[in-house]
Motif scaffolding. Structure first.
Motif, PDB file in Angstrom:
ATOM      1  N   GLY A   1     -16.090 -12.878   0.297  1.00 25.87           N
ATOM      2  CA  GLY A   1     -16.394 -13.306   1.666  1.00 25.87           C
ATOM      3  C   GLY A   1     -17.893 -13.435   1.928  1.00 25.87           C
ATOM      4  O   GLY A   1     -18.362 -14.414   2.511  1.00 25.87           O
ATOM      5  N   GLY A   2     -18.656 -12.432   1.462  1.00 30.04           N
ATOM      6  CA  GLY A   2     -20.111 -12.452   1.677  1.00 30.04           C
ATOM      7  C   GLY A   2     -20.755 -13.604   0.925  1.00 30.04           C
ATOM      8  O   GLY A   2     -21.667 -14.269   1.446  1.00 30.04           O
TER       9      GLY A   2
ATOM     10  N   LEU B   1     -22.748  -5.586   3.822  1.00 31.85           N
ATOM     11  CA  LEU B   1     -22.850  -7.005   3.486  1.00 31.85           C
ATOM     12  C   LEU B   1     -23.264  -7.811   4.708  1.00 31.85           C
ATOM     13  O   LEU B   1     -24.103  -8.714   4.653  1.00 31.85           O
ATOM     14  CB  LEU B   1     -21.471  -7.475   3.007  1.00 31.85           C
ATOM     15  N   SER B   2     -22.666  -7.438   5.840  1.00 34.68           N
ATOM     16  CA  SER B   2     -22.989  -8.115   7.083  1.00 34.68           C
ATOM     17  C   SER B   2     -24.477  -7.918   7.426  1.00 34.68           C
ATOM     18  O   SER B   2     -25.175  -8.859   7.813  1.00 34.68           O
ATOM     19  CB  SER B   2     -22.046  -7.582   8.160  1.00 34.68           C
TER      20      SER B   2
ATOM     21  N   ARG C   1     -16.667 -19.637   7.808  1.00 34.01           N
ATOM     22  CA  ARG C   1     -17.416 -20.316   6.745  1.00 34.01           C
ATOM     23  C   ARG C   1     -16.932 -21.725   6.374  1.00 34.01           C
ATOM     24  O   ARG C   1     -17.736 -22.611   6.168  1.00 34.01           O
ATOM     25  CB  ARG C   1     -17.493 -19.504   5.449  1.00 34.01           C
ATOM     26  N   LEU C   2     -15.579 -21.920   6.214  1.00 34.65           N
ATOM     27  CA  LEU C   2     -15.048 -23.250   5.894  1.00 34.65           C
ATOM     28  C   LEU C   2     -15.735 -23.921   4.716  1.00 34.65           C
ATOM     29  O   LEU C   2     -16.097 -25.095   4.785  1.00 34.65           O
ATOM     30  CB  LEU C   2     -15.086 -24.166   7.137  1.00 34.65           C
ATOM     31  N   VAL C   3     -15.906 -23.161   3.633  1.00 33.71           N
ATOM     32  CA  VAL C   3     -16.392 -23.810   2.408  1.00 33.71           C
ATOM     33  C   VAL C   3     -15.215 -24.582   1.802  1.00 33.71           C
ATOM     34  O   VAL C   3     -14.065 -24.319   2.126  1.00 33.71           O
ATOM     35  CB  VAL C   3     -16.953 -22.783   1.379  1.00 33.71           C
TER      36      VAL C   3
ATOM     37  N   MET D   1     -18.573 -11.967  10.368  1.00 28.80           N
ATOM     38  CA  MET D   1     -17.132 -11.770  10.553  1.00 28.80           C
ATOM     39  C   MET D   1     -16.394 -11.422   9.252  1.00 28.80           C
ATOM     40  O   MET D   1     -16.550 -12.090   8.228  1.00 28.80           O
ATOM     41  CB  MET D   1     -16.507 -13.039  11.134  1.00 28.80           C
ATOM     42  N   GLY D   2     -15.624 -10.356   9.298  1.00 27.08           N
ATOM     43  CA  GLY D   2     -14.786  -9.978   8.160  1.00 27.08           C
ATOM     44  C   GLY D   2     -15.551  -9.384   6.990  1.00 27.08           C
ATOM     45  O   GLY D   2     -14.977  -9.176   5.915  1.00 27.08           O
TER      46      GLY D   2
END
Ligand code: ATP
Length: 239
Positions: free
Chosen positions: A140-141, A172-173, A85-87, A166-167
């Motif tokens: 994470g989601g 949620l995925s 994600r890299l927020v 991922m993760g």
């Protein structure tokens, strides 16, 4: 819409992507599946211009983007949602979204951009509720939703998604995958999706490519890949 021909990518002497040819038609969801180190992220990052192909060519909507700079590729209509994600964690949710519209920013566009932010909050209400909180406080989601929202703020016609599940817990995925399908169905976006969880990816994709040690070893409609014995053995073990 996107056409790659014989693309080669190296990290120094490491030949990470080997003569890859693939295409994505307008309005399609195409899955790129493969194990660890197969070259999936390298390929997406090459499409978005952050890595350079040493050989071959990349075209988008009839235009050669092989040597185009990343910011020009975003302006051309391709946005990447990066792996993990890299927020920007210390920044608020709202500011993360605004950054996605960086290249569109002008005084004239200000109202339009804030309307686009509201649209993202409609799609992901939890982001609206937490707009003033640092992105690092999100789960994470939620961070995945934010990363997708940030990419959408660039107004892309094509989205490159790197392991959106991922993760995340399976439920949620699945929700994220449903959102991806909706982006195509409702907004007409074209999607190239990289995923280790091949089953989830192929379920929403029209077609898929299987990458192994930098090479495409198999390709076809998703239903065919889901039934393929080799794919089942190598990649469909988990849900
Ligand atoms: P994963 O699912 O584990 O993220 P991937 O399919 O996305 O894997 P890549 O990250 O594209 O695979 O890596 C492809 C190959 O390139 C691997 O052999 C990897 O070790 C190598 N590689 C990736 N990044 C670099 C780098 N910055 N420097 C050197 N080699 C790299």
């Amino acid at each position: 819409m996107l056409v790659l021909k014989n693309v080669d990518v190296f990290y120094g002497r490491v030949h990470a992507v080997r003569r890859v040819s693939l295409h994505v038609n307008q309005g399609e969801i195409v899955a790129l599946i493969g194990g660890n180190g197969a070259g999936k992220t390298t390929l997406l990052t090459t499409i978005s211009g952050l890595l350079r192909a040493r050989g071959g060519s990349l075209g988008f909507e009839g235009r050669d983007i092989t040597r185009e700079r990343p910011e020009r590729i975003v302006s051309a209509g391709i946005s990447q949602v990066p792996e993990r994600r890299l927020v920007f964690k210390p920044m608020t949710v709202a500011d993360n979204l605004l950054l996605g519209a960086y290249h569109r920013y002008s005084l004239k566009n200000k109202t339009l951009i804030s309307k686009d932010v509201d649209q993202i909050y409609e799609m992901f209400p939890v982001l609206g509720q937490r707009r003033d909180q640092p992105a690092g406080n999100l789960s994470g989601g939620e961070q995945q939703m934010l990363a997708i929202g940030r990419a959408l703020m660039a107004k892309p016609r094509m989205l490159l998604l790197d392991e959106p599940g991922m993760g995340l817990a399976p439920a949620l995925s699945q929700m994220i995958f449903r959102h991806v399908a909706e982006l195509r169905d409702v907004f007409g976006l074209t999607v190239l999706l990289v995923e280790q969880n091949a089953k989830s990816a192929l379920k929403i994709a029209d077609r898929g490519y299987v990458l192994e040690t930098g090479r495409i070893i198999l390709q076809g409609p998703s239903e065919e890949l889901l039934l393929n014995r080799d794919v089942q053995r190598a990649y469909l073990g988990r849900d």
